[in-house]
Design a protein around this motif. Structure first.
Motif, PDB file in Angstrom:
ATOM      1  N   GLN A 184      75.769  44.847  60.578  1.00 48.07           N
ATOM      2  CA  GLN A 184      75.194  43.692  59.885  1.00 48.07           C
ATOM      3  C   GLN A 184      75.848  43.484  58.522  1.00 48.07           C
ATOM      4  O   GLN A 184      76.065  42.344  58.094  1.00 48.07           O
ATOM      5  N   MET A 185      76.159  44.582  57.854  1.00 46.34           N
ATOM      6  CA  MET A 185      76.696  44.499  56.497  1.00 46.34           C
ATOM      7  C   MET A 185      78.139  44.001  56.458  1.00 46.34           C
ATOM      8  O   MET A 185      78.639  43.638  55.400  1.00 46.34           O
ATOM      9  N   GLN A 186      78.806  43.970  57.619  1.00 47.15           N
ATOM     10  CA  GLN A 186      80.135  43.368  57.675  1.00 47.15           C
ATOM     11  C   GLN A 186      80.048  41.854  57.518  1.00 47.15           C
ATOM     12  O   GLN A 186      81.016  41.207  57.100  1.00 47.15           O
ATOM     13  N   LYS A 187      78.867  41.291  57.839  1.00 44.65           N
ATOM     14  CA  LYS A 187      78.708  39.838  57.859  1.00 44.65           C
ATOM     15  C   LYS A 187      77.782  39.317  56.761  1.00 44.65           C
ATOM     16  O   LYS A 187      77.852  38.148  56.388  1.00 44.65           O
ATOM     17  N   GLY A 188      76.891  40.170  56.275  1.00 44.16           N
ATOM     18  CA  GLY A 188      75.927  39.719  55.273  1.00 44.16           C
ATOM     19  C   GLY A 188      74.944  40.827  54.957  1.00 44.16           C
ATOM     20  O   GLY A 188      75.228  42.016  55.175  1.00 44.16           O
ATOM     21  N   ASN A 189      73.786  40.442  54.451  1.00 45.95           N
ATOM     22  CA  ASN A 189      72.781  41.432  54.097  1.00 45.95           C
ATOM     23  C   ASN A 189      72.094  41.994  55.351  1.00 45.95           C
ATOM     24  O   ASN A 189      71.848  41.249  56.302  1.00 45.95           O
ATOM     25  N   LYS A 191      69.014  43.415  57.674  1.00 45.44           N
ATOM     26  CA  LYS A 191      67.608  43.065  57.822  1.00 45.44           C
ATOM     27  C   LYS A 191      66.805  44.322  58.157  1.00 45.44           C
ATOM     28  O   LYS A 191      67.053  44.975  59.164  1.00 45.44           O
ATOM     29  N   ASN A 242      76.346  51.139  51.429  1.00 43.15           N
ATOM     30  CA  ASN A 242      77.004  50.405  50.340  1.00 43.15           C
ATOM     31  C   ASN A 242      78.016  51.285  49.628  1.00 43.15           C
ATOM     32  O   ASN A 242      79.141  50.851  49.324  1.00 43.15           O
ATOM     33  N   ARG A 249      75.506  45.102  49.346  1.00 38.92           N
ATOM     34  CA  ARG A 249      74.576  44.292  50.127  1.00 38.92           C
ATOM     35  C   ARG A 249      73.132  44.614  49.734  1.00 38.92           C
ATOM     36  O   ARG A 249      72.802  45.766  49.406  1.00 38.92           O
ATOM     37  N   GLU A 252      67.245  42.573  53.299  1.00 37.21           N
ATOM     38  CA  GLU A 252      66.356  41.439  53.510  1.00 37.21           C
ATOM     39  C   GLU A 252      65.224  41.938  54.407  1.00 37.21           C
ATOM     40  O   GLU A 252      65.464  42.403  55.527  1.00 37.21           O
TER      41      GLU A 252
END
Length: 299
Positions: A184-189, A191, A242, A249, A252
């Protein structure tokens, strides 16, 4: 030594297979090409997997490492879970014993503890909440009854906690949150369920391999926990990812759709494993995560 590893193309099975091969043992595995092909594996792989294997191709073995199972803890088809995880395991155990095998190591699960408070002790009353957990508990009972009837047998059940490490990428939504958060962290925050304070006892795959090999040398039958002995929160996972990935990141937080049936804190007491099979975890979560990153399998 001639070994059979069921589930040899899975997370534990593949890493265990390569370690046994490196030690010079002859290894036969069952598995699925859809999971992964093990590079450098020189032994025999029986497809399509544990269910429907060619028994004649197995022959006599010295040690059985039984890792194969339907491992989706949210699979609710109890009849199918019992067929695949319990009855097929009984058949396998009886077969290898009839063909001279005296050492069996198999995958149990801390899922059998259910809603018991952590840390888990092997003497805790079982509280299986799912068909998967029920099948694992019944296999524990069957295994110890089998061992009690024959003093020449040594059977060890390893109650796995949350295993992470290289070669879990084929598991999709069944992969650990360590791997899923990294993706997930490759693309955004990432969840997280509110508010990221859920804790899991994450044990690194190299420690699990070590536990299996030690269990195969045990002098008595037993069932022991197989965890790191320390719980790590989801927030901590993101914090460490991180650091390792060089990112910043932010979590969320989302509603937990499994509230009420969700284990918020898993953690193993590891003293009995040390006493019975000499297993002491080597990898902290942080050390394991760095090794995972260095392997190239995390991202």
């Amino acid at each position: 030594m001639r070994c059979l590893v069921t589930g040899g193309t899975g997370l534990v099975g593949s890493n265990l297979t390569l370690a046994l091969q490196e030690q010079g043992h002859e290894v036969i595995i069952t598995g699925h090409e859809s999971e992964q092909v093990i590079p450098g594996f020189k032994g025999k792989c029986l497809y399509p997997g544990f269910i429907g294997i060619d028994w004649d191709a197995i022959g006599n073995i010295d040690v059985l490492f039984h890792q194969a199972a339907i491992n989706g803890t949210r699979v609710n088809d109890e009849k199918e879970i019992m067929r695949a995880n319990l009855e097929s395991s009984k058949h396998l155990f009886n077969y290898v014993i009839a063909h001279g095998c005296k050492k069996i190591v198999y995958a149990s699960s801390t899922a059998i503890y259910g809603n018991n408070p952590a840390p888990y002790h092997e003497s805790d009353p079982p509280d299986p909440q799912t068909p998967y957990a029920k099948a694992k508990l019944l296999l524990d009972d069957f295994s110890m009854e089998l061992a009690a009837k024959d003093s020449s047998l040594t059977i060890v059940g390893l109650r796995y906690c949350n295993i992470f490490g290289p070669r879990e990428n084929h598991k999709g939504t069944r992969a650990t949150m360590v791997y899923q958060f990294a993706q997930q962290m490759q693309k955004g925050n990432p969840k997280l369920f509110k508010f990221g304070d859920q804790k899991r006892d994450y044990i690194y795959i190299k420690d699990v391999v070590k536990a299996n090999i030690l269990a195969s040398k045990a002098n008595e039958s037993c069932i022991v926990n197989c965890g790191s002995g320390t719980a790590t929160s989801f927030n901590r996972i993101v914090e460490q990812l991180n650091f390792v990935l060089g990112m910043n990141r932010k979590p969320e937080y989302i509603e937990n759709p499994f509230q009420g049936e969700y284990q918020n804190h898993t953690e193993c007491d590891m003293s009995l494993a040390k006493e019975k099979i000499g297993f002491v975890p080597e990898y902290s979560f942080e050390k394991g995560l760095m090794d995972y990153y260095d392997s190239g399998f995390l991202i």
